[in-house]
Design a protein around this motif. Structure first.
Motif, PDB file in Angstrom:
ATOM      1  N   CYS A  52       0.831  -1.211   0.000  1.00  0.00           N
ATOM      2  CA  CYS A  52       0.000   0.000   0.000  1.00  0.00           C
ATOM      3  C   CYS A  52       0.864   1.258   0.000  1.00  0.00           C
ATOM      4  O   CYS A  52       0.563   2.237  -0.701  1.00  0.00           O
ATOM      5  N   GLU A  53       1.926   1.238   0.781  1.00  0.00           N
ATOM      6  CA  GLU A  53       2.824   2.399   0.847  1.00  0.00           C
ATOM      7  C   GLU A  53       3.488   2.652  -0.498  1.00  0.00           C
ATOM      8  O   GLU A  53       3.595   3.802  -0.954  1.00  0.00           O
ATOM      9  N   LEU A  54       3.939   1.587  -1.165  1.00  0.00           N
ATOM     10  CA  LEU A  54       4.564   1.746  -2.474  1.00  0.00           C
ATOM     11  C   LEU A  54       3.567   2.201  -3.529  1.00  0.00           C
ATOM     12  O   LEU A  54       3.881   3.025  -4.382  1.00  0.00           O
ATOM     13  N   ALA A  55       2.340   1.669  -3.462  1.00  0.00           N
ATOM     14  CA  ALA A  55       1.319   2.053  -4.435  1.00  0.00           C
ATOM     15  C   ALA A  55       1.014   3.543  -4.360  1.00  0.00           C
ATOM     16  O   ALA A  55       0.780   4.199  -5.378  1.00  0.00           O
ATOM     17  N   ALA A  56       1.044   4.085  -3.140  1.00  0.00           N
ATOM     18  CA  ALA A  56       0.714   5.499  -2.950  1.00  0.00           C
ATOM     19  C   ALA A  56       1.720   6.427  -3.617  1.00  0.00           C
ATOM     20  O   ALA A  56       1.397   7.573  -3.925  1.00  0.00           O
ATOM     21  N   ILE A  57       2.942   5.943  -3.832  1.00  0.00           N
ATOM     22  CA  ILE A  57       3.989   6.801  -4.414  1.00  0.00           C
ATOM     23  C   ILE A  57       4.419   6.315  -5.800  1.00  0.00           C
ATOM     24  O   ILE A  57       5.485   6.690  -6.286  1.00  0.00           O
ATOM     25  N   THR A  58       3.581   5.481  -6.427  1.00  0.00           N
ATOM     26  CA  THR A  58       3.910   4.941  -7.748  1.00  0.00           C
ATOM     27  C   THR A  58       2.800   5.296  -8.727  1.00  0.00           C
ATOM     28  O   THR A  58       1.900   4.488  -8.991  1.00  0.00           O
ATOM     29  N   SER A  97      -7.045  -2.541  15.394  1.00  0.00           N
ATOM     30  CA  SER A  97      -6.548  -1.264  14.880  1.00  0.00           C
ATOM     31  C   SER A  97      -5.508  -1.492  13.790  1.00  0.00           C
ATOM     32  O   SER A  97      -5.507  -0.801  12.758  1.00  0.00           O
ATOM     33  N   ARG A  98      -4.628  -2.453  14.007  1.00  0.00           N
ATOM     34  CA  ARG A  98      -3.608  -2.773  13.007  1.00  0.00           C
ATOM     35  C   ARG A  98      -4.254  -3.277  11.721  1.00  0.00           C
ATOM     36  O   ARG A  98      -3.899  -2.837  10.620  1.00  0.00           O
ATOM     37  N   ILE A  99      -5.205  -4.197  11.849  1.00  0.00           N
ATOM     38  CA  ILE A  99      -5.881  -4.736  10.668  1.00  0.00           C
ATOM     39  C   ILE A  99      -6.657  -3.633   9.952  1.00  0.00           C
ATOM     40  O   ILE A  99      -6.655  -3.552   8.713  1.00  0.00           O
ATOM     41  N   ARG A 100      -7.312  -2.774  10.726  1.00  0.00           N
ATOM     42  CA  ARG A 100      -8.071  -1.685  10.125  1.00  0.00           C
ATOM     43  C   ARG A 100      -7.154  -0.779   9.301  1.00  0.00           C
ATOM     44  O   ARG A 100      -7.528  -0.317   8.216  1.00  0.00           O
ATOM     45  N   GLY A 101      -5.946  -0.549   9.789  1.00  0.00           N
ATOM     46  CA  GLY A 101      -4.996   0.272   9.047  1.00  0.00           C
ATOM     47  C   GLY A 101      -4.611  -0.349   7.717  1.00  0.00           C
ATOM     48  O   GLY A 101      -4.499   0.349   6.698  1.00  0.00           O
ATOM     49  N   VAL A 102      -4.412  -1.664   7.713  1.00  0.00           N
ATOM     50  CA  VAL A 102      -4.083  -2.364   6.466  1.00  0.00           C
ATOM     51  C   VAL A 102      -5.238  -2.259   5.477  1.00  0.00           C
ATOM     52  O   VAL A 102      -5.042  -1.936   4.294  1.00  0.00           O
ATOM     53  N   LEU A 103      -6.451  -2.509   5.948  1.00  0.00           N
ATOM     54  CA  LEU A 103      -7.621  -2.462   5.071  1.00  0.00           C
ATOM     55  C   LEU A 103      -7.877  -1.061   4.546  1.00  0.00           C
ATOM     56  O   LEU A 103      -8.232  -0.874   3.372  1.00  0.00           O
ATOM     57  N   ASP A 104      -7.688  -0.059   5.400  1.00  0.00           N
ATOM     58  CA  ASP A 104      -7.837   1.327   4.950  1.00  0.00           C
ATOM     59  C   ASP A 104      -6.801   1.652   3.884  1.00  0.00           C
ATOM     60  O   ASP A 104      -7.064   2.422   2.953  1.00  0.00           O
ATOM     61  N   GLY A 105      -5.605   1.064   4.027  1.00  0.00           N
ATOM     62  CA  GLY A 105      -4.565   1.271   3.025  1.00  0.00           C
ATOM     63  C   GLY A 105      -4.960   0.697   1.680  1.00  0.00           C
ATOM     64  O   GLY A 105      -4.742   1.325   0.628  1.00  0.00           O
ATOM     65  N   ILE A 106      -5.555  -0.492   1.682  1.00  0.00           N
ATOM     66  CA  ILE A 106      -6.013  -1.097   0.425  1.00  0.00           C
ATOM     67  C   ILE A 106      -7.147  -0.277  -0.179  1.00  0.00           C
ATOM     68  O   ILE A 106      -7.148   0.032  -1.373  1.00  0.00           O
TER      69      ILE A 106
END
Length: 284
Positions: A52-58, A97-106
């Protein structure tokens, strides 16, 4: 689909539990624990965060496809061994909270995301599929959140509400309150799945959709996703005007008008500075 995708080498991530392959403008993320029905581990979630982090800057990346290995499951929830460290309610909140962050990233990826679903798509697997923009399934697909009959935990509200947005309130209640699974036919009947295809056609169907998106205007996709994500409840005229200004002020909009009047296909580039793109997801 006009031509088969030209893939680069497969990249093994999270100790081989996640596999990536890339082509010009797209990546495919495969959950690779078929012996465990691709149940998610902590390492797999960490890799999803990185993607998700890489997708945001690609900006040259246009499409991300998620799928499960083995044909029997997209992902059958979370690896239950990951819950052995949850010894208090506060630990559970931190986990969610951790899982929610991953899903929000997707869900927040500017690219179009597609879940290619075969077999069980349960718990965390369904949460990931629901975070995607589109879902394409085979007749074997089964969707559900049977936690009331299994673990006795609860999901964070954004996961429940996102499921209601995708499947509708009645089917979400059926999955969560009655612990019933929803098959591919019912999922398609409410629009949660855009297409149900035979297993041998899944690859072609998914990448046929992806090929069309890779020729579409990235800023149009991005703007529409942001609007849908905010929804009516969070509509902000000033924020929306900023998005519209970005789209109408882009070179792609100028190209679209010129191409339409010239009766040719537009060559949209989005915010990519160069026409060619080397994937940062290639094997390291």
């Amino acid at each position: 689909m006009s031509a088969a995708p030209v893939w680069g080498p497969v990249s093994e991530r999270a100790g081989g539990q996640v596999r990536l392959r890339s082509q010009l403008g797209a990546i495919e993320v495969t959950f690779n624990r078929p012996e465990k029905h691709n149940a998610f581990t902590t390492a797999m979630y960490a890799e999803l965060e990185r993607i998700c982090e890489l997708a945001a800057i690609t900006p040259a990346l246009r499409v991300v496809v998620f799928r499960g290995a083995g044909g029997r499951a997209f992902a059958a929830g979370n690896d239950i061994s990951s819950f052995t460290d949850v010894s208090s309610g506060a630990d559970g909140v931190a986990y969610e909270s951790r899982i929610r962050g991953v899903l929000d990233g997707i869900a927040g990826m500017p690219q179009l995301t597609i879940a290619a679903v075969e077999g069980h798509c349960v718990g965390g697997g369904l949460a990931v599929a629901n975070a995607c923009d589109l879902r394409i399934a085979t007749p074997t697909a089964r969707f559900g959140f049977p936690i009331a009959r299994t673990l006795g935990n609860a999901l964070s509200a954004p996961i429940v509400l996102r499921c209601a947005e995708v499947f509708g309130d009645p089917l979400t209640r059926e999955m969560l309150l009655a612990s019933r699974m929803v098959d591919a036919r019912r999922a398609a009947s409410v629009g949660a799945v855009m297409e149900v295809v035979a297993p041998e056609r899944l690859e072609a169907e998914v990448w046929g959709v992806a090929a069309g998106v890779m020729h579409a205007a990235p800023l149009t996709i991005r703007t529409t996703k942001e609007q849908l994500r905010d929804g009516r409840a969070h509509y902000d005229a000033e924020a929306d005007d900023t998005r519209l200004e970005r789209a109408y002020g882009s070179d792609d909009f100028k190209e679209g008008v010129v191409a339409f009047l010239a009766k040719r296909q537009p060559a949209f580039r989005g915010e990519v500075p160069e026409r060619h793109y080397k994937s940062p997801y290639a094997a390291e």
